[in-house]
Design an enzyme around this catalytic site. Structure first.
Site, PDB file in Angstrom:
ATOM      1  N   SER A  40     -76.345  -4.656 -16.554  1.00 31.11           N
ATOM      2  CA  SER A  40     -76.432  -6.023 -16.028  1.00 31.11           C
ATOM      3  C   SER A  40     -77.841  -6.562 -16.176  1.00 31.11           C
ATOM      4  O   SER A  40     -78.043  -7.751 -16.439  1.00 31.11           O
ATOM      5  CB  SER A  40     -76.003  -6.039 -14.559  1.00 31.11           C
ATOM      6  OG  SER A  40     -74.633  -5.754 -14.458  1.00 31.11           O
ATOM      7  N   GLU A  52     -69.249  -7.609 -21.362  1.00 26.89           N
ATOM      8  CA  GLU A  52     -69.745  -8.940 -21.744  1.00 26.89           C
ATOM      9  C   GLU A  52     -70.312  -9.662 -20.528  1.00 26.89           C
ATOM     10  O   GLU A  52     -70.279 -10.881 -20.442  1.00 26.89           O
ATOM     11  CB  GLU A  52     -68.638  -9.749 -22.440  1.00 26.89           C
ATOM     12  CG  GLU A  52     -68.098  -9.016 -23.660  1.00 26.89           C
ATOM     13  CD  GLU A  52     -67.867  -9.876 -24.893  1.00 26.89           C
ATOM     14  OE1 GLU A  52     -68.173 -11.074 -24.882  1.00 26.89           O
ATOM     15  OE2 GLU A  52     -67.359  -9.316 -25.876  1.00 26.89           O
ATOM     16  N   ARG A  55     -76.580 -19.339  -9.356  1.00 26.25           N
ATOM     17  CA  ARG A  55     -77.877 -19.871  -9.783  1.00 26.25           C
ATOM     18  C   ARG A  55     -77.738 -21.347 -10.153  1.00 26.25           C
ATOM     19  O   ARG A  55     -78.585 -22.169  -9.811  1.00 26.25           O
ATOM     20  CB  ARG A  55     -78.370 -19.072 -10.988  1.00 26.25           C
ATOM     21  CG  ARG A  55     -79.829 -19.315 -11.351  1.00 26.25           C
ATOM     22  CD  ARG A  55     -80.212 -18.541 -12.603  1.00 26.25           C
ATOM     23  NE  ARG A  55     -79.994 -17.108 -12.460  1.00 26.25           N
ATOM     24  CZ  ARG A  55     -79.762 -16.272 -13.470  1.00 26.25           C
ATOM     25  NH1 ARG A  55     -79.694 -16.734 -14.707  1.00 26.25           N
ATOM     26  NH2 ARG A  55     -79.590 -14.986 -13.259  1.00 26.25           N
TER      27      ARG A  55
END
Lengths: 132, 405
Positions: free
Chosen positions: B157, B388, B400
């Site tokens: 990640s 992915e 975000r």
């Protein structure tokens, strides 16, 4: 089976007009020297014929597997020019349809049956109805 | 002989369901004529060339090279790559429709095909003319296969913290490090590798194209996986691996951006693969509920199961709309495209796994047998919630966008 009227006549008519042999509902073709061996899909199974060339063949769906269209060809299909040629330009006379639809009707509704006492009565009723 | 009536095309059956009536989950709804044609080809290909083999490919871990090359001959090797280098030049939405359709035949293989497509697109988009002409044509035809190399043992990640180093030496880079979980790794020919040419963080990362056979490039053991067994997964190892500078895509420091832009499309593709699997599973469940009888009647007479099937169908359509919406945003280069791709990937992969899992449950004990396809769809799409970009990372991206805007 023509895509408009499904009459199963076009190949047969063509062969008759040309006086050529015909192999219809063909599911297998083997070309030989001057002749062609075909397997036909018939109600009872398969019939194998050898026809002198030239001959008219009509294809059954089991004759081969259609290719997949490719993505580029699908995109090009819309842009392909569609040329319309009137029959008169090809020197073909009598291009107007010779078939006239007189009537279209549903099949008769299913009527109830009859029970009979014995075989003799059954035979008599069938004869009376013109079935035997 | 009215034989033509007796053999509905597999594709039509998939679209129209058992009774030949367009159903609420029909995936051709709202598509253009061209898109319906693409979908038909892909569904036919999936039904004829993939579905009959998906169990064998899974069990024997076969990488179906010839089948994929057949797909490439139809244009599936570089679907959104430009035609001048052998691609099909289609849109992201067209691509989503195609992968969704192919996935009904074999999700694992389709997912690999989508990864391959992503790599070719990266070279097509960020490579210079020489690189595009050198790599893309043979990749579009699948004469050669590609792998995407970002993840490392120490950075999943946290992709930007990757450690594989690429030291500049004259007109070459010397690579040291390793990549983990690489789809196709060891069997593929071309490797799009994100590596560190500069300082820490994303701005120090560049993108290099490596080829099998380069000295110093080797592979780990083939991983044993729960699903995705029709594609090999291996570590990719670089030991003083020498790569010409001419193999760098774009500028030094541009690699992370290239990787992320590749993933935007990749996320739509993976989500599309989930959609296909879920659609196939809804049809399998529908069939099973109608055929299986308990307590004197078909399972389909039970309101609980009717409701669960309805929920599955509703969620499938919702997920499909999310994915297609994101595809449109990406192909229109909208500002919100990346976050929409993340939302779509998150939603669709989660929902579709739920759908497939529920379909398995509806099959009862039979659902647990490998003779029945439903378990393979469940196993194959489970990983879509992880790779992915994990679905947790997808949430990070959406949060975000909401909180830093």
């Amino acid at each position: 089976q023509a895509i408009d009227d499904d009459c199963n006549q076009t190949g047969q008519l063509l062969a008759a007009m040309l006086d050529w042999p015909q192999g219809t509902f063909v599911s297998r073709v083997e070309l030989g020297a001057g002749s062609v061996r075909v397997e036909r899909e018939v109600d009872g199974g398969l019939e194998t014929l050898r026809l002198q060339l030239p001959a008219v063949l009509t294809a059954d769906l089991r004759l081969n597997e259609p290719r997949y269209a490719t993505l580029p060809n699908i995109m090009k299909a819309k842009k392909k020019p569609l040329e319309v040629i009137p029959a008169s330009e090809l020197g073909v006379s009598g291009g107007s349809p010779r078939l006239k639809v007189l009537q279209v009707q549903e099949p008769p509704a299913r009527a109830g049956g009859q029970k009979v006492e014995d075989v003799a009565t059954l035979v008599e009723k069938l004869r009376h109805a013109g079935r035997i | 002989a009215m034989a033509w009536r007796a053999a509905p095309r597999a594709a039509a059956r998939l679209l129209l369901g058992r009774r030949g009536i367009a159903s609420c989950i029909d995936p051709s709804v709202g598509l253009t004529e061209d898109q319906k044609e693409f979908q038909k080809v892909a569904l036919d290909f999936a039904a004829k060339e993939m579905a009959p083999y998906m169990a064998e490919w899974d069990e024997k871990e076969i990488f179906p090279v010839e089948t994929m090359r057949k797909a490439a001959r139809l244009g599936f090797g570089g679907i959104y790559v430009k035609p001048d280098v052998g691609g099909s030049g289609l849109s992201r939405l067209d691509t989503s429709i195609i992968f969704e359709a192919l996935s009904t035949g074999c999700t694992s293989t389709t997912a690999y095909i989508s990864i391959h497509n992503m790599c070719v697109w990266m070279i097509d988009t960020f490579g210079n003319e020489e690189q595009r002409r050198r790599f893309c044509p043979s990749l579009c035809s699948m004469e050669k296969f590609a792998s995407y190399c970002l993840t490392e043992p120490g950075s999943g990640s946290d992709a930007a913290s990757l450690l594989t180093s690429a030291q500049r030496k004259g007109d070459t880079y010397v690579l040291n490090g390793s990549k983990a979980f690489i789809s196709g790794g060891g069997d593929t020919d071309v490797y799009v590798v994100m590596c560190r040419t500069g300082g820490p963080g994303p701005k120090g990362i560049s993108c290099l194209v490596l080829e099998k056979g380069m000295p110093g490039l080797s592979f780990g053991k083939k991983e044993k996986k729960v699903g995705w067994n029709s594609q090999p997964t291996r570590a990719v190892i670089f030991e003083d691996c020498i790569v010409p500078v001419g193999n760098r895509l774009g500028a030094e420091g541009q690699g992370f951006s290239i990787a992320m832009q590749g993933l935007n499309g990749g996320r739509i593709n993976i989500a599309s693969c989930s959609l296909g699997a879920a659609h196939a599973c809804v049809l399998l469940a529908q069939e099973h509920l109608t055929v299986r009888k308990q307590f004197g009647e078909p399972l389909a007479n039970n309101q609980y199961l009717q409701f669960r099937l309805a929920e599955m169908a509703t969620r499938l359509v919702a997920a499909r709309l999310m994915v297609r919406n994101a595809a449109r945003a990406l192909q229109d280069s909208r500002e919100d495209a990346a976050v929409l791709c993340s939302m779509a990937k998150l939603f669709a992969t989660d929902e579709c796994f739920g759908i497939c899992n529920q379909a398995l449950q509806m099959h009862g004990g039979y659902g647990y047998l490998k003779d029945y396809a439903v378990q393979q769809f469940v196993r194959d799409i489970r990983v879509h919630q992880i790779l992915e970009g994990t679905n947790e990372v997808m949430r990070m991206i959406v949060a975000r966008n909401l909180l830093q805007g």
